[in-house]
Design an enzyme around this catalytic site. Sequence first.
Site, PDB file in Angstrom:
ATOM      1  N   SER A 155       1.066  -1.398   0.448  1.00 40.02           N
ATOM      2  CA  SER A 155       0.109   0.371   0.414  1.00 40.02           C
ATOM      3  C   SER A 155       1.218   1.478   0.138  1.00 40.02           C
ATOM      4  CB  SER A 155      -0.974   0.058   1.064  1.00 40.02           C
ATOM      5  OG  SER A 155      -1.355   1.105   2.041  1.00 40.02           O
ATOM      6  N   TYR A 168      -2.070  -1.286  10.180  1.00 43.19           N
ATOM      7  CA  TYR A 168      -1.972  -1.592   8.784  1.00 43.19           C
ATOM      8  C   TYR A 168      -0.510  -0.880   8.188  1.00 43.19           C
ATOM      9  CZ  TYR A 168      -3.940  -1.010   3.963  1.00 43.19           C
ATOM     10  OH  TYR A 168      -4.087  -2.037   2.922  1.00 43.19           O
TER      11      TYR A 168
END
Length: 276
Positions: A155, A168
């Site tokens: 990401s 995350y």
Amino acid sequence: MEGKVAFITGAARGQGRSHAVRLAQEGADIIAVDICGPISDEPAVIASSTPEDLAETVKLVEDLDRRIVAIQADVRDFDALKAAVDSGVEQLGKLDVIVANAGIGNGGATLDKTSERDWQEMIDINLSGVWKSVKAGVPHLISGGNGGSIILTSSVGGLKAYPNTGHYIAAKHGVVGLMRSFAVELGEHSIRVNSVHPTNVNTPMFMNEGTMKLFRPDLENPGPEDMELVAKFMHVLPIGWVEPEDISNAVLFLASDEARFVTGVTLSVDAGSCLK
Ligand SMILES: NC(=O)c1ccc[n+]([C@@H]2O[C@H](COP(=O)([O-])OP(=O)(O)OC[C@H]3O[C@@H](n4cnc5c(N)ncnc54)[C@H](O)[C@@H]3O)[C@@H](O)[C@H]2O)c1
């Protein structure tokens, strides 16, 4: 991708489905894995994928006259993953590409307030699950003797930090470490390993009520257009998010022989987010 077989996790919907379809369009057969259900007993922040979602991926790939073996499995369960890949390879004859894409978003607190449960679930799926997915597929790439390509979905959050989602961010930075380690270990087998780093993508993980409220806490019932106004500020290009196909095209490049000497690369598809 003609004659190649790709193993894709999280393939029931979103980016995983799009990767399956895009690689199949270019001639690949697919081994598709997804949990197709809730990831825990806790109420889900984002609606879970379903067996019907995976069946739709199967249909889309078969409509392209490609073969697909679809199996329900949890990336936290190495034995289930191994059984899925082994069965897929038995039916489709080989393995050339691994796309470790399955992932979750959960929680939403500063790191000092993140619960141990949210932390553990995040690391188990978004980091350990990626390791287990690659570990399950690698023996087939090595024994095939034709090299291969492994693509890990990280990401923008694997390259820079945002507040309120540190677990995350940590997992996605960890994916870069996995990518680099696998790349140095597998290079001698002509197996390339790279990661993709999407910004916001138009999938259920991003396009949901919770995210819209996160972006627009000032509004009672924000919609996509309200979110877009703010999301645009994350990017250099004038958009709030990209489409799953934009990530699939990067995955396709890395999977293909066009990228035959590309390994150890973090490939952002982020509309310039990392420049901000
Ligand atoms: N959507 C975004 O904005 C965005 C941005 C950057 C990175 N990503 C990453 O892209 C990847 C794909 O996400 P998406 O946007 O397609 O979201 P999505 O929620 O639409 O799809 C994720 C898929 O992974 C599956 N999955 C989740 N946990 C699993 C498990 N334990 N075992 C097997 N399957 C599991 C889900 O069932 C679902 O089908 C994720 O790794 C995510 O972190 C997403």
